[in-house]
Design a protein around this motif. Structure first.
Motif, PDB file in Angstrom:
ATOM      1  N   ILE A  39      63.866 -18.358   0.619  1.00  0.00           N
ATOM      2  CA  ILE A  39      64.147 -19.455   1.540  1.00  0.00           C
ATOM      3  C   ILE A  39      62.841 -20.190   1.784  1.00  0.00           C
ATOM      4  O   ILE A  39      61.814 -19.562   2.064  1.00  0.00           O
ATOM      5  N   ARG A  40      62.877 -21.511   1.687  1.00  0.00           N
ATOM      6  CA  ARG A  40      61.680 -22.312   1.943  1.00  0.00           C
ATOM      7  C   ARG A  40      61.842 -23.007   3.284  1.00  0.00           C
ATOM      8  O   ARG A  40      62.858 -23.651   3.548  1.00  0.00           O
ATOM      9  N   ILE A  41      60.825 -22.869   4.122  1.00  0.00           N
ATOM     10  CA  ILE A  41      60.807 -23.571   5.401  1.00  0.00           C
ATOM     11  C   ILE A  41      59.493 -24.337   5.499  1.00  0.00           C
ATOM     12  O   ILE A  41      58.521 -24.017   4.808  1.00  0.00           O
ATOM     13  N   ASP A  42      59.462 -25.353   6.316  1.00  0.00           N
ATOM     14  CA  ASP A  42      58.270 -26.182   6.502  1.00  0.00           C
ATOM     15  C   ASP A  42      57.984 -26.336   7.999  1.00  0.00           C
ATOM     16  O   ASP A  42      58.210 -27.405   8.569  1.00  0.00           O
ATOM     17  N   PRO A  43      57.486 -25.271   8.641  1.00  0.00           N
ATOM     18  CA  PRO A  43      57.196 -25.387  10.070  1.00  0.00           C
ATOM     19  C   PRO A  43      55.978 -26.273  10.325  1.00  0.00           C
ATOM     20  O   PRO A  43      55.154 -26.517   9.440  1.00  0.00           O
ATOM     21  N   ASP A  44      55.859 -26.726  11.554  1.00  0.00           N
ATOM     22  CA  ASP A  44      54.718 -27.526  11.986  1.00  0.00           C
ATOM     23  C   ASP A  44      53.441 -26.701  11.826  1.00  0.00           C
ATOM     24  O   ASP A  44      53.436 -25.481  12.011  1.00  0.00           O
ATOM     25  N   GLU A  45      52.353 -27.374  11.485  1.00  0.00           N
ATOM     26  CA  GLU A  45      51.087 -26.676  11.269  1.00  0.00           C
ATOM     27  C   GLU A  45      50.618 -25.913  12.507  1.00  0.00           C
ATOM     28  O   GLU A  45      49.849 -24.961  12.404  1.00  0.00           O
ATOM     29  N   SER A  46      51.097 -26.284  13.698  1.00  0.00           N
ATOM     30  CA  SER A  46      50.709 -25.560  14.914  1.00  0.00           C
ATOM     31  C   SER A  46      51.236 -24.129  14.916  1.00  0.00           C
ATOM     32  O   SER A  46      50.759 -23.293  15.671  1.00  0.00           O
ATOM     33  N   SER A  47      52.195 -23.806  14.047  1.00  0.00           N
ATOM     34  CA  SER A  47      52.740 -22.451  13.931  1.00  0.00           C
ATOM     35  C   SER A  47      51.920 -21.553  13.013  1.00  0.00           C
ATOM     36  O   SER A  47      52.179 -20.352  12.924  1.00  0.00           O
ATOM     37  N   LEU A  48      50.950 -22.115  12.313  1.00  0.00           N
ATOM     38  CA  LEU A  48      50.203 -21.380  11.292  1.00  0.00           C
ATOM     39  C   LEU A  48      49.549 -20.108  11.829  1.00  0.00           C
ATOM     40  O   LEU A  48      49.566 -19.068  11.165  1.00  0.00           O
ATOM     41  N   ARG A  67      75.638 -14.892  12.699  1.00  0.00           N
ATOM     42  CA  ARG A  67      75.206 -13.908  11.692  1.00  0.00           C
ATOM     43  C   ARG A  67      73.710 -14.049  11.449  1.00  0.00           C
ATOM     44  O   ARG A  67      73.193 -15.142  11.278  1.00  0.00           O
ATOM     45  N   ARG A  68      73.029 -12.915  11.417  1.00  0.00           N
ATOM     46  CA  ARG A  68      71.581 -12.913  11.194  1.00  0.00           C
ATOM     47  C   ARG A  68      71.242 -11.897  10.111  1.00  0.00           C
ATOM     48  O   ARG A  68      71.909 -10.890   9.967  1.00  0.00           O
ATOM     49  N   PHE A  69      70.170 -12.197   9.359  1.00  0.00           N
ATOM     50  CA  PHE A  69      69.711 -11.253   8.335  1.00  0.00           C
ATOM     51  C   PHE A  69      68.199 -11.291   8.260  1.00  0.00           C
ATOM     52  O   PHE A  69      67.553 -12.233   8.695  1.00  0.00           O
ATOM     53  N   ASP A  70      67.642 -10.208   7.705  1.00  0.00           N
ATOM     54  CA  ASP A  70      66.188 -10.049   7.626  1.00  0.00           C
ATOM     55  C   ASP A  70      65.602 -10.749   6.410  1.00  0.00           C
ATOM     56  O   ASP A  70      66.236 -10.847   5.361  1.00  0.00           O
ATOM     57  N   ALA A  71      64.359 -11.202   6.582  1.00  0.00           N
ATOM     58  CA  ALA A  71      63.579 -11.804   5.500  1.00  0.00           C
ATOM     59  C   ALA A  71      62.112 -11.447   5.734  1.00  0.00           C
ATOM     60  O   ALA A  71      61.743 -10.984   6.812  1.00  0.00           O
ATOM     61  N   LEU A  72      61.296 -11.648   4.705  1.00  0.00           N
ATOM     62  CA  LEU A  72      59.860 -11.390   4.789  1.00  0.00           C
ATOM     63  C   LEU A  72      59.093 -12.621   4.331  1.00  0.00           C
ATOM     64  O   LEU A  72      59.467 -13.254   3.340  1.00  0.00           O
ATOM     65  N   VAL A  73      58.015 -12.953   5.035  1.00  0.00           N
ATOM     66  CA  VAL A  73      57.158 -14.050   4.606  1.00  0.00           C
ATOM     67  C   VAL A  73      56.470 -13.604   3.314  1.00  0.00           C
ATOM     68  O   VAL A  73      55.756 -12.607   3.291  1.00  0.00           O
ATOM     69  N   SER A  74      56.731 -14.327   2.220  1.00  0.00           N
ATOM     70  CA  SER A  74      56.160 -13.956   0.924  1.00  0.00           C
ATOM     71  C   SER A  74      55.076 -14.923   0.455  1.00  0.00           C
ATOM     72  O   SER A  74      54.340 -14.617  -0.474  1.00  0.00           O
ATOM     73  N   TYR A  75      54.989 -16.102   1.104  1.00  0.00           N
ATOM     74  CA  TYR A  75      54.043 -17.123   0.640  1.00  0.00           C
ATOM     75  C   TYR A  75      53.720 -18.067   1.790  1.00  0.00           C
ATOM     76  O   TYR A  75      54.612 -18.504   2.516  1.00  0.00           O
ATOM     77  N   LEU A  76      52.446 -18.381   1.932  1.00  0.00           N
ATOM     78  CA  LEU A  76      51.965 -19.436   2.826  1.00  0.00           C
ATOM     79  C   LEU A  76      51.167 -20.406   1.971  1.00  0.00           C
ATOM     80  O   LEU A  76      50.246 -19.997   1.261  1.00  0.00           O
ATOM     81  N   ALA A  77      51.504 -21.671   2.013  1.00  0.00           N
ATOM     82  CA  ALA A  77      50.802 -22.667   1.203  1.00  0.00           C
ATOM     83  C   ALA A  77      49.322 -22.695   1.577  1.00  0.00           C
ATOM     84  O   ALA A  77      48.964 -22.487   2.742  1.00  0.00           O
ATOM     85  N   PRO A  78      48.458 -22.974   0.604  1.00  0.00           N
ATOM     86  CA  PRO A  78      47.019 -23.000   0.890  1.00  0.00           C
ATOM     87  C   PRO A  78      46.560 -24.243   1.646  1.00  0.00           C
ATOM     88  O   PRO A  78      45.429 -24.294   2.110  1.00  0.00           O
ATOM     89  N   ALA A  79      47.456 -25.233   1.779  1.00  0.00           N
ATOM     90  CA  ALA A  79      47.077 -26.473   2.464  1.00  0.00           C
ATOM     91  C   ALA A  79      48.251 -27.008   3.269  1.00  0.00           C
ATOM     92  O   ALA A  79      49.413 -26.743   2.957  1.00  0.00           O
ATOM     93  N   VAL A  80      47.933 -27.779   4.280  1.00  0.00           N
ATOM     94  CA  VAL A  80      48.937 -28.444   5.116  1.00  0.00           C
ATOM     95  C   VAL A  80      49.316 -29.763   4.451  1.00  0.00           C
ATOM     96  O   VAL A  80      48.471 -30.433   3.862  1.00  0.00           O
ATOM     97  N   ASP A  81      50.583 -30.134   4.539  1.00  0.00           N
ATOM     98  CA  ASP A  81      51.028 -31.440   4.047  1.00  0.00           C
ATOM     99  C   ASP A  81      50.459 -32.494   4.998  1.00  0.00           C
ATOM    100  O   ASP A  81      50.859 -32.550   6.170  1.00  0.00           O
ATOM    101  N   PRO A  82      49.523 -33.329   4.533  1.00  0.00           N
ATOM    102  CA  PRO A  82      48.849 -34.256   5.437  1.00  0.00           C
ATOM    103  C   PRO A  82      49.758 -35.356   6.003  1.00  0.00           C
ATOM    104  O   PRO A  82      49.520 -35.848   7.097  1.00  0.00           O
TER     105      PRO A  82
END
Length: 108
Positions: A39-48, A67-82
């Protein structure tokens, strides 16, 4: 994996011949990826500061908010979308529920 077959099994359609395209294109089936779910999400940079690879997340499809299910953060982009001020985050879903579909909107 074939998600939906729109023509009977065994039916063949030749689309190309010696002079190129023969006949009209026909939608024969829909495909879905069968394998690891991300799953790809794009939270605000203030959440970093609150995010880390390996962190657990709870996901809820908007079509099934109870309904809810578990997931794991597998990737954080190296840069913020400016332009948007967001960071790309990918979540791995080890045991995806049957109701989860490609391009579905979810809450995390």
């Amino acid at each position: 994996m074939v998600a939906q077959r729109l023509q009977p099994p065994g039916r063949q359609r030749a689309l190309f011949g010696p002079e190129g395209l023969q006949g009209q294109l026909q939608h024969l089936f829909d495909l879905a990826i069968d394998g690891p779910v991300t799953i790809r999400i794009d939270p605000d940079e203030s959440s970093l500061a609150e995010l880390a690879v390996g962190q657990h997340a709870l996901v809820s499809p908007e079509a099934f908010p109870d309904r809810r299910f578990d997931a794991l953060v597998s990737y954080l982009a190296p840069a913020v979308d400016p332009q948007r001020g967001t960071i790309e985050v990918r979540l791995a879903v080890p045991d995806p529920p049957m109701e989860l579909r490609t391009d579905m909107t979810v809450s995390v």
